[in-house]
Design an enzyme around this catalytic site. Structure first.
Site, PDB file in Angstrom:
ATOM      1  N   TYR A 194      12.637  69.408  -3.228  1.00 42.48           N
ATOM      2  CA  TYR A 194      12.638  68.190  -2.391  1.00 42.48           C
ATOM      3  C   TYR A 194      13.959  67.435  -2.582  1.00 42.48           C
ATOM      4  CZ  TYR A 194      11.140  63.591  -0.606  1.00 42.48           C
ATOM      5  OH  TYR A 194      11.050  62.384   0.076  1.00 42.48           O
ATOM      6  N   SER A 198      16.253  60.366   0.526  1.00 40.15           N
ATOM      7  CA  SER A 198      15.402  59.820  -0.532  1.00 40.15           C
ATOM      8  C   SER A 198      16.248  59.483  -1.754  1.00 40.15           C
ATOM      9  CB  SER A 198      14.349  60.859  -0.943  1.00 40.15           C
ATOM     10  OG  SER A 198      13.672  60.419  -2.115  1.00 40.15           O
ATOM     11  N   LYS A 215      16.712  66.745   0.357  1.00 45.25           N
ATOM     12  CA  LYS A 215      17.143  65.394   0.722  1.00 45.25           C
ATOM     13  C   LYS A 215      18.627  65.176   0.424  1.00 45.25           C
ATOM     14  CE  LYS A 215      13.322  63.686   2.428  1.00 45.25           C
ATOM     15  NZ  LYS A 215      13.254  63.465   3.895  1.00 45.25           N
TER      16      LYS A 215
END
Ligand code: NAD
Length: 249
Positions: free
Chosen positions: A155, A140, A159
Protein backbone atom coordinates in the site's frame (compact mmCIF):
# COMPACT_ATOMS: atom_id res chain seq x y z
CA UNK A 1 -19.36 29.33 -5.34
CA UNK A 2 -15.86 28.07 -6.05
CA UNK A 3 -16.81 25.46 -8.68
CA UNK A 4 -19.88 26.94 -10.40
CA UNK A 5 -20.83 24.76 -13.43
CA UNK A 6 -17.52 22.91 -13.31
CA UNK A 7 -17.70 19.21 -14.13
CA UNK A 8 -15.90 17.11 -11.51
CA UNK A 9 -15.29 13.37 -11.81
CA UNK A 10 -14.56 11.62 -8.50
CA UNK A 11 -13.60 7.93 -8.35
CA UNK A 12 -14.45 5.68 -5.41
CA UNK A 13 -17.09 8.15 -4.25
CA UNK A 14 -20.06 5.86 -3.56
CA UNK A 15 -18.95 4.88 -0.05
CA UNK A 16 -21.26 6.88 2.27
CA UNK A 17 -18.63 7.64 4.94
CA UNK A 18 -15.74 7.85 2.50
CA UNK A 19 -13.44 10.65 1.42
CA UNK A 20 -14.80 10.57 -2.14
CA UNK A 21 -18.43 11.10 -1.16
CA UNK A 22 -17.54 13.89 1.30
CA UNK A 23 -15.62 15.55 -1.54
CA UNK A 24 -18.57 15.04 -3.91
CA UNK A 25 -20.89 16.74 -1.42
CA UNK A 26 -18.58 19.70 -0.90
CA UNK A 27 -18.03 20.13 -4.65
CA UNK A 28 -21.80 19.95 -5.32
CA UNK A 29 -22.41 22.57 -2.61
CA UNK A 30 -19.91 24.78 -4.45
CA UNK A 31 -21.86 24.55 -7.72
CA UNK A 32 -20.11 21.63 -9.45
CA UNK A 33 -21.78 18.97 -11.55
CA UNK A 34 -20.39 15.84 -9.96
CA UNK A 35 -19.78 12.46 -11.57
CA UNK A 36 -19.38 9.61 -9.11
CA UNK A 37 -17.52 6.59 -10.50
CA UNK A 38 -17.44 3.45 -8.37
CA UNK A 39 -17.60 -0.33 -8.81
CA UNK A 40 -21.34 -0.75 -8.46
CA UNK A 41 -23.78 1.12 -10.74
CA UNK A 42 -26.66 1.22 -8.26
CA UNK A 43 -24.44 2.48 -5.44
CA UNK A 44 -22.93 5.17 -7.69
CA UNK A 45 -26.36 6.33 -8.87
CA UNK A 46 -27.74 6.34 -5.33
CA UNK A 47 -24.79 8.42 -4.13
CA UNK A 48 -25.16 10.86 -7.03
CA UNK A 49 -28.89 11.27 -6.40
CA UNK A 50 -28.18 12.08 -2.74
CA UNK A 51 -26.31 15.14 -3.96
CA UNK A 52 -29.53 16.50 -5.52
CA UNK A 53 -29.45 18.43 -8.81
CA UNK A 54 -27.75 17.48 -12.04
CA UNK A 55 -25.22 14.83 -11.05
CA UNK A 56 -24.26 11.44 -12.50
CA UNK A 57 -23.37 8.05 -11.01
CA UNK A 58 -21.49 5.53 -13.17
CA UNK A 59 -19.95 2.10 -12.72
CA UNK A 60 -16.34 1.44 -13.64
CA UNK A 61 -13.41 -0.44 -12.22
CA UNK A 62 -10.68 2.21 -12.42
CA UNK A 63 -8.12 -0.50 -13.21
CA UNK A 64 -10.02 -1.57 -16.33
CA UNK A 65 -9.14 0.58 -19.33
CA UNK A 66 -12.27 -0.24 -21.33
CA UNK A 67 -14.60 0.50 -18.42
CA UNK A 68 -12.77 3.74 -17.64
CA UNK A 69 -12.95 4.96 -21.23
CA UNK A 70 -16.63 4.00 -21.54
CA UNK A 71 -17.45 5.95 -18.36
CA UNK A 72 -15.59 9.05 -19.53
CA UNK A 73 -17.41 8.86 -22.89
CA UNK A 74 -20.70 8.98 -20.97
CA UNK A 75 -19.51 11.99 -18.98
CA UNK A 76 -18.59 13.84 -22.17
CA UNK A 77 -21.88 12.87 -23.84
CA UNK A 78 -23.81 14.41 -20.93
CA UNK A 79 -21.73 17.46 -20.00
CA UNK A 80 -19.28 18.02 -22.89
CA UNK A 81 -16.38 18.94 -20.61
CA UNK A 82 -14.36 17.77 -17.59
CA UNK A 83 -12.76 20.33 -15.31
CA UNK A 84 -11.70 18.28 -12.30
CA UNK A 85 -10.67 14.66 -11.74
CA UNK A 86 -10.18 13.30 -8.22
CA UNK A 87 -8.34 9.97 -8.29
CA UNK A 88 -9.69 8.74 -4.97
CA UNK A 89 -10.52 5.03 -5.45
CA UNK A 90 -8.25 2.88 -3.32
CA UNK A 91 -8.08 -0.25 -1.22
CA UNK A 92 -5.74 -1.24 1.58
CA UNK A 93 -4.67 -4.41 3.35
CA UNK A 94 -2.87 -4.72 6.71
CA UNK A 95 -0.38 -7.31 5.43
CA UNK A 96 3.25 -7.67 6.58
CA UNK A 97 6.12 -7.58 4.10
CA UNK A 98 6.79 -11.32 3.86
CA UNK A 99 3.09 -12.13 3.59
CA UNK A 100 2.52 -10.06 0.44
CA UNK A 101 1.50 -12.40 -2.36
CA UNK A 102 1.05 -11.62 -6.03
CA UNK A 103 -2.72 -11.23 -5.53
CA UNK A 104 -2.23 -8.69 -2.72
CA UNK A 105 0.26 -6.73 -4.79
CA UNK A 106 -1.91 -6.78 -7.91
CA UNK A 107 -5.10 -5.79 -6.08
CA UNK A 108 -3.62 -2.82 -4.22
CA UNK A 109 -1.34 -1.53 -6.99
CA UNK A 110 -4.04 -1.93 -9.63
CA UNK A 111 -6.61 0.27 -7.94
CA UNK A 112 -4.38 3.08 -6.66
CA UNK A 113 -1.64 3.28 -9.25
CA UNK A 114 -2.98 1.79 -12.49
CA UNK A 115 -6.36 3.37 -11.71
CA UNK A 116 -4.79 6.82 -11.31
CA UNK A 117 -2.92 6.42 -14.59
CA UNK A 118 -5.90 5.13 -16.59
CA UNK A 119 -8.38 7.69 -15.26
CA UNK A 120 -5.92 10.53 -15.87
CA UNK A 121 -5.19 9.31 -19.41
CA UNK A 122 -8.92 9.20 -20.08
CA UNK A 123 -9.55 12.85 -19.14
CA UNK A 124 -6.30 14.48 -20.30
CA UNK A 125 -7.25 14.88 -24.00
CA UNK A 126 -10.37 16.81 -22.93
CA UNK A 127 -8.50 18.97 -20.41
CA UNK A 128 -5.78 19.68 -23.01
CA UNK A 129 -8.43 20.73 -25.53
CA UNK A 130 -10.02 23.01 -22.92
CA UNK A 131 -6.56 24.27 -21.92
CA UNK A 132 -7.64 23.93 -18.31
CA UNK A 133 -8.13 21.25 -15.72
CA UNK A 134 -7.20 20.09 -12.24
CA UNK A 135 -6.30 16.50 -11.39
CA UNK A 136 -6.11 15.58 -7.71
CA UNK A 137 -4.52 12.31 -6.65
CA UNK A 138 -5.29 10.85 -3.23
CA UNK A 139 -2.07 9.35 -1.89
CA UNK A 140 -1.46 8.70 1.81
CA UNK A 141 0.83 9.67 4.69
CA UNK A 142 1.76 6.01 4.44
CA UNK A 143 3.72 6.85 1.27
CA UNK A 144 5.78 9.45 3.15
CA UNK A 145 6.47 7.61 6.39
CA UNK A 146 6.76 4.09 5.03
CA UNK A 147 3.46 2.76 6.34
CA UNK A 148 3.31 1.78 9.97
CA UNK A 149 -0.28 2.89 10.46
CA UNK A 150 -2.62 0.46 8.80
CA UNK A 151 -1.80 -0.52 5.21
CA UNK A 152 1.00 -2.92 4.34
CA UNK A 153 4.22 -2.14 2.44
CA UNK A 154 2.52 -2.74 -0.92
CA UNK A 155 0.00 0.00 0.00
CA UNK A 156 2.85 2.40 0.89
CA UNK A 157 4.51 1.56 -2.41
CA UNK A 158 1.33 2.11 -4.39
CA UNK A 159 0.69 5.47 -2.72
CA UNK A 160 4.35 6.53 -3.15
CA UNK A 161 3.98 5.58 -6.81
CA UNK A 162 0.96 7.85 -7.00
CA UNK A 163 3.13 10.78 -5.79
CA UNK A 164 5.75 10.11 -8.47
CA UNK A 165 3.11 9.79 -11.16
CA UNK A 166 1.43 13.00 -9.96
CA UNK A 167 4.69 14.97 -10.17
CA UNK A 168 5.56 13.66 -13.63
CA UNK A 169 2.05 14.42 -14.90
CA UNK A 170 2.26 17.94 -13.42
CA UNK A 171 5.51 18.57 -15.28
CA UNK A 172 4.16 17.27 -18.60
CA UNK A 173 0.74 18.93 -18.42
CA UNK A 174 1.77 22.34 -17.04
CA UNK A 175 2.16 23.88 -20.54
CA UNK A 176 -1.47 22.84 -21.25
CA UNK A 177 -2.63 24.68 -18.10
CA UNK A 178 -3.65 21.37 -16.55
CA UNK A 179 -2.62 21.20 -12.89
CA UNK A 180 -1.91 17.95 -11.06
CA UNK A 181 -1.56 17.76 -7.27
CA UNK A 182 -1.82 15.21 -4.47
CA UNK A 183 -3.28 14.99 -1.00
CA UNK A 184 -1.65 12.79 1.62
CA UNK A 185 -4.32 12.07 4.24
CA UNK A 186 -3.39 10.84 7.69
CA UNK A 187 -5.80 8.45 9.40
CA UNK A 188 -9.35 9.48 8.52
CA UNK A 189 -12.38 7.66 9.93
CA UNK A 190 -14.02 5.90 6.97
CA UNK A 191 -15.03 2.35 6.06
CA UNK A 192 -11.57 1.57 4.68
CA UNK A 193 -10.44 0.56 8.19
CA UNK A 194 -13.92 -0.26 9.53
CA UNK A 195 -13.85 -3.05 12.07
CA UNK A 196 -10.12 -3.56 11.57
CA UNK A 197 -8.78 -0.81 13.85
CA UNK A 198 -8.57 -1.87 17.51
CA UNK A 199 -8.97 0.66 20.35
CA UNK A 200 -5.35 0.02 21.25
CA UNK A 201 -4.20 0.88 17.70
CA UNK A 202 -6.37 3.99 17.73
CA UNK A 203 -4.89 5.20 21.05
CA UNK A 204 -1.33 4.69 19.94
CA UNK A 205 -2.01 6.50 16.66
CA UNK A 206 -3.66 9.41 18.52
CA UNK A 207 -0.58 9.78 20.73
CA UNK A 208 1.37 10.73 17.62
CA UNK A 209 -1.06 13.36 16.32
CA UNK A 210 -0.46 16.92 17.62
CA UNK A 211 -4.06 17.96 16.82
CA UNK A 212 -5.12 15.00 18.99
CA UNK A 213 -7.92 13.66 16.80
CA UNK A 214 -8.36 11.38 13.82
CA UNK A 215 -9.35 13.12 10.63
CA UNK A 216 -12.86 13.61 9.28
CA UNK A 217 -13.71 13.02 5.63
CA UNK A 218 -14.59 16.73 5.39
CA UNK A 219 -10.95 17.58 6.24
CA UNK A 220 -9.90 15.90 2.99
CA UNK A 221 -12.84 17.34 1.04
CA UNK A 222 -11.74 20.86 2.01
CA UNK A 223 -8.21 20.22 0.78
CA UNK A 224 -9.59 18.77 -2.47
CA UNK A 225 -11.80 21.84 -2.94
CA UNK A 226 -8.75 24.09 -2.58
CA UNK A 227 -6.84 22.08 -5.20
CA UNK A 228 -9.83 21.89 -7.57
CA UNK A 229 -10.61 25.60 -7.43
CA UNK A 230 -8.84 28.72 -8.72
CA UNK A 231 -7.68 29.35 -5.13
CA UNK A 232 -4.75 27.05 -5.99
CA UNK A 233 -4.24 28.40 -9.54
CA UNK A 234 -0.44 28.67 -9.20
CA UNK A 235 0.07 25.25 -7.54
CA UNK A 236 0.99 22.17 -9.50
CA UNK A 237 3.04 19.14 -8.50
CA UNK A 238 2.44 19.76 -4.79
CA UNK A 239 1.71 17.27 -2.03
CA UNK A 240 -0.78 18.68 0.46
CA UNK A 241 -0.45 17.00 3.88
CA UNK A 242 -3.74 16.64 5.77
CA UNK A 243 -2.76 14.60 8.80
CA UNK A 244 -3.24 16.63 12.00
CA UNK A 245 0.53 17.01 12.29
CA UNK A 246 1.18 13.26 12.34
CA UNK A 247 4.07 13.87 9.94
CA UNK A 248 5.75 17.25 10.23
CA UNK A 249 8.68 17.33 7.84
P1 NAD B 1 -13.55 3.77 1.36
O1 NAD B 1 -13.29 2.31 1.44
O2 NAD B 1 -14.60 4.37 2.23
O3 NAD B 1 -13.86 4.19 -0.14
C1 NAD B 1 -13.13 3.68 -1.23
C2 NAD B 1 -14.05 3.58 -2.42
O4 NAD B 1 -13.30 3.14 -3.55
C3 NAD B 1 -15.20 2.57 -2.21
O5 NAD B 1 -16.44 3.20 -2.52
C4 NAD B 1 -14.87 1.46 -3.19
O6 NAD B 1 -16.02 0.81 -3.72
C5 NAD B 1 -14.12 2.23 -4.26
N1 NAD B 1 -13.27 1.35 -5.08
C6 NAD B 1 -12.45 0.36 -4.65
N2 NAD B 1 -11.86 -0.23 -5.70
C7 NAD B 1 -12.32 0.40 -6.81
C8 NAD B 1 -12.07 0.24 -8.19
N3 NAD B 1 -11.24 -0.72 -8.64
N4 NAD B 1 -12.71 1.06 -9.06
C9 NAD B 1 -13.57 2.01 -8.62
N5 NAD B 1 -13.83 2.22 -7.32
C10 NAD B 1 -13.21 1.42 -6.43
O7 NAD B 1 -12.12 4.43 1.63
P2 NAD B 1 -11.68 5.92 1.97
O8 NAD B 1 -11.09 5.90 3.32
O9 NAD B 1 -12.72 6.91 1.64
O10 NAD B 1 -10.45 6.05 0.97
C11 NAD B 1 -10.44 6.88 -0.16
C12 NAD B 1 -9.00 7.05 -0.62
O11 NAD B 1 -8.24 7.70 0.38
C13 NAD B 1 -8.28 5.74 -0.92
O12 NAD B 1 -7.44 5.91 -2.05
C14 NAD B 1 -7.44 5.53 0.32
O13 NAD B 1 -6.32 4.72 0.08
C15 NAD B 1 -7.07 6.95 0.65
N6 NAD B 1 -6.67 7.17 2.03
C16 NAD B 1 -7.54 6.93 3.05
C17 NAD B 1 -7.12 7.16 4.36
C18 NAD B 1 -8.03 6.93 5.53
O14 NAD B 1 -7.54 6.96 6.66
N7 NAD B 1 -9.32 6.71 5.34
C19 NAD B 1 -5.82 7.62 4.61
C20 NAD B 1 -4.97 7.85 3.54
C21 NAD B 1 -5.41 7.64 2.25
Amino acid sequence: MLLQDQVAVITGAASARGLGFATAKMFADQGAKVVIIDLDADASQAAASQLGGDHLGLAANVANEQQVNAAIEQVLAKYGRIDVLVNNAGITQPVKLMDIKRDNYDAVLDVSLRGTLLMSQAVIPTMRRQRSGSIICISSVSAQRGGGIFGGPHYSAAKAGVLGLMKAMARELGPDNVRVNAITPGLIQTDITAGKLSDEMRQSILAGIPLNRLGDASDIAGAALFLASPLSAYSTGITLDVNGGMLIH
